[in-house]
Write an enzyme that holds these catalytic residues in place. Sequence first.
Site, mmCIF file in Angstrom:
data_model
loop_
_atom_site.group_PDB
_atom_site.id
_atom_site.type_symbol
_atom_site.label_atom_id
_atom_site.label_comp_id
_atom_site.label_asym_id
_atom_site.label_seq_id
_atom_site.Cartn_x
_atom_site.Cartn_y
_atom_site.Cartn_z
ATOM 1 C CB CYS A 160 33.971 36.184 44.357
ATOM 2 S SG CYS A 160 32.625 36.543 45.500
ATOM 3 C CG ASN B 146 36.188 33.006 45.910
ATOM 4 O OD1 ASN B 146 35.036 33.058 46.331
ATOM 5 N ND2 ASN B 146 36.627 32.016 45.149
ATOM 6 N N GLY B 147 35.445 33.731 49.197
ATOM 7 C CA GLY B 147 35.258 32.867 50.360
ATOM 8 C C GLY B 147 34.305 33.501 51.349
#
Length: 610
Positions: A2, A100-101
């Site tokens: 992302c 993100n992740g």
Amino acid sequence: MCGIVGYVGNKFVDSLLIAGLERLEYRGYDSAGIATLNKGRLKIRKQAGKIQLLKEKLKEKPLGGELGIGHTRWATHGKPTTKNAHPHIDCKKSLAIVHNGIIENYLELRKKLIGEGHIFKTDTDTEVIAHLIEKYLDKGLLRATQKAIKKLKGSYALAIISRSEPDKIVVAKRDSPLVIGMGKDENFIASDVSAISALTSNIIFLENGQTGVITRDKVRVFDKTGKLVKKKVKKLKWITSKGPQKDGYEHFMLKEIYEQPRIARDVLQRRISEDKKTLYFESIGLSDEKLSRINNVIIQACGTSWHAGLVGKYLFEKHLRLRTEVDLSSEFRYRNPVAGGDTLVIAISQSGETADTLAGIRLAKSKFLQILSICNTIESSVARESDGVIYIYAGPEIGVASTKAYTAELLSLFLFTIYWGKVKGTITEKKARSMIEELERIPLYMEEILHSQKDILECARRYYQASNFLFLGRNINYPTALEGALKLKEISYIHAEGYAAGEMKHGPIALIDEKVPVVCIALRDSVYEKMISNIQEVKARKGKVIAIATQGDNKIKKYVDYPLFIPKIEEEFSPILSVIPLQLLAYYIAIKRGCNVDQPRNLAKSVTVE
């Protein structure tokens, strides 16, 4: 996978965040959203689909404000819907978060938080972070974030804003990239520099475990214990004034295919001295003495970069006489490789942020091995965590299916092989000069292929309706078969497999009939006769054969249905040419099938999660 962007300053935040997200859309394009604070009010707009849809929604209903965060999503947990799009909020709608992740223990945390009375509205792993921070919010946004992340297992880059502290963005990082950009009376955050490079060249790179507070006039960074740390501000030597442009091409992918001759010329001029006696590798971080003591090489990479690594194996074994193994980073990271101090680990990554490749680097460092990276992105995580780096200088690659970065990786491997061979004494000055002279012809050869693409277009028209393709290659062009198959399946959604041609009789031959086109890399090289035998075996089973062949080879016309010719080149350098017709073939087939070649379904450019 992302993309995250954030801003605090005096500019109109809607437009700035959208511009940043458009530059990050290669990271994910399932959905997008932004959250802003405007006069103490938290406002959110999000939308499933491409960023353009969010942009249109904001034109109708702008948010305003001078502080905000944005996100473009590649779905991991939860379908790509508007509901699951970021930013996410807590129960009281007091804070918004982008992430993100992947949070590996989110189900356990979610169950516990529901038991405590928290109400979840999405299917994502990210929402648990919002509720965890909410739980500790009475301690302040920074402290609440620091307490919350201690409960998380997995990877994250986070940006959080809160109604209770409307002048700041709090950030946190572990195993997902996050940078802070420094401006005058304004500051920025982003997943990578490309999102903010038009706005500032002063960058802080967050490290694992660090958190930060960004206000209009100040940036503070804290280590994992909560202690304030002094971060070095890096001034990047490059800054872009505008986002990526198609420059008249219909798609970025086509533009990037056509950029390959220019990039090859630029790299050759950068690396080779005028007298052809010296090769320049200014950042490899390894002295000639250290290079001469290396006896083993492990190359680890993913996807297209792994295919480049396979070509590197042939080069290193032939010219350097080095034991070389090539592993997928996603497997290498879980191995316990047998490697001593005479081993060099080479990591190849276009983006420099590939999660599995980074994990492989960290595994190698834990074993005290030397690490050299081959990378396209300056100051990326891969480059910064390696002992040395060879930049491929391909420039930004926007098309998700890699083209120019692959050939730039190959060219860098060719040149480094010559450099290293001279250091080791396995390549003489005379041989090095001959190899360099052959490499200098590559840009012209590339242009010849690109100027004669009519046959490739006609081939695509003939076979675009096929449901399956088989790609066969031998020796140093076996990786080309793998790369050709990958390009086709990535952008056209046709099932395609690449095989070592000698393995065809061990299974794949069962797939061949009159409906299956078989692409054979059959150049006039050391395995030419073997490839002709493979072609005859395909034809005996009514298969349709497309051949990548050498100009002037009239013999092959008797055996194949459609020959695509490339200029004659030394066998060891042929992968850099033989792949170009396959790139174009995949492109034109995908176009004929009505596919989005720049943003194929389910894919993102930079794979920053495991």
